[in-house]
Scaffold this motif. Structure first.
Motif, PDB file in Angstrom:
ATOM      1  N   GLN A  24      39.781  43.321  57.561  1.00 53.19           N
ATOM      2  CA  GLN A  24      39.232  41.901  57.701  1.00 53.19           C
ATOM      3  C   GLN A  24      38.767  41.497  56.295  1.00 53.19           C
ATOM      4  OE1 GLN A  24      36.007  41.343  60.596  1.00 53.19           O
ATOM      5  NE2 GLN A  24      34.860  40.076  58.934  1.00 53.19           N
ATOM      6  N   ILE A  25      39.357  40.175  56.079  1.00 51.94           N
ATOM      7  CA  ILE A  25      39.022  39.364  54.639  1.00 51.94           C
ATOM      8  C   ILE A  25      38.308  38.150  55.010  1.00 51.94           C
ATOM      9  CG2 ILE A  25      40.458  38.256  52.821  1.00 51.94           C
ATOM     10  CD1 ILE A  25      42.745  40.283  53.204  1.00 51.94           C
ATOM     11  N   ASP A  26      37.270  38.019  54.232  1.00 49.48           N
ATOM     12  CA  ASP A  26      36.475  36.696  54.234  1.00 49.48           C
ATOM     13  C   ASP A  26      36.391  36.232  53.025  1.00 49.48           C
ATOM     14  OD1 ASP A  26      35.611  37.260  57.169  1.00 49.48           O
ATOM     15  OD2 ASP A  26      34.055  38.510  56.545  1.00 49.48           O
ATOM     16  N   VAL A  27      36.461  34.815  53.016  1.00 49.02           N
ATOM     17  CA  VAL A  27      36.376  33.996  51.901  1.00 49.02           C
ATOM     18  C   VAL A  27      35.488  32.824  52.089  1.00 49.02           C
ATOM     19  CG1 VAL A  27      37.463  32.653  49.976  1.00 49.02           C
ATOM     20  CG2 VAL A  27      38.648  34.510  50.846  1.00 49.02           C
ATOM     21  N   GLN A  28      34.222  32.523  51.406  1.00 47.33           N
ATOM     22  CA  GLN A  28      33.436  31.623  51.700  1.00 47.33           C
ATOM     23  C   GLN A  28      33.116  30.852  50.514  1.00 47.33           C
ATOM     24  OE1 GLN A  28      32.037  34.930  51.413  1.00 47.33           O
ATOM     25  NE2 GLN A  28      32.542  35.553  53.352  1.00 47.33           N
ATOM     26  N   GLY A  29      32.688  29.573  50.601  1.00 49.24           N
ATOM     27  CA  GLY A  29      32.309  28.710  49.461  1.00 49.24           C
ATOM     28  C   GLY A  29      31.503  27.410  50.042  1.00 49.24           C
TER      29      GLY A  29
END
Length: 72
Positions: A24-29
């Protein structure tokens, strides 16, 4: 104005547990604006991708929300 960017990676090996293996890969901003004391307006966005082993299916999703916070 303040900004924040984050990311995470997870790899799970479920062999012998009955659960499927996955990555699983998560990217938040987010962006936060404080126009006056005690008021914060923010916009947040996240992308999440899950890569599962067969027979499960892969998937990806975007999530976004707006937040208004007032402190007294």
């Amino acid at each position: 104005v303040a900004t924040n960017l984050g990311a995470s990676y997870l790899q799970f090996n479920g062999d012998g547990t009955g659960f499927a293996n996955f990555k699983q890969i998560d990217v938040q901003g987010n962006v936060v604006w404080k126009p006056v004391t005690g008021l914060a307006l923010s916009a947040n966005v996240e992308y999440r991708h899950v890569d599962r082993t067969a027979p499960a299916t892969d998937g990806g999703a975007y999530v976004g929300f707006l937040r208004v916070q007032r402190d007294f």
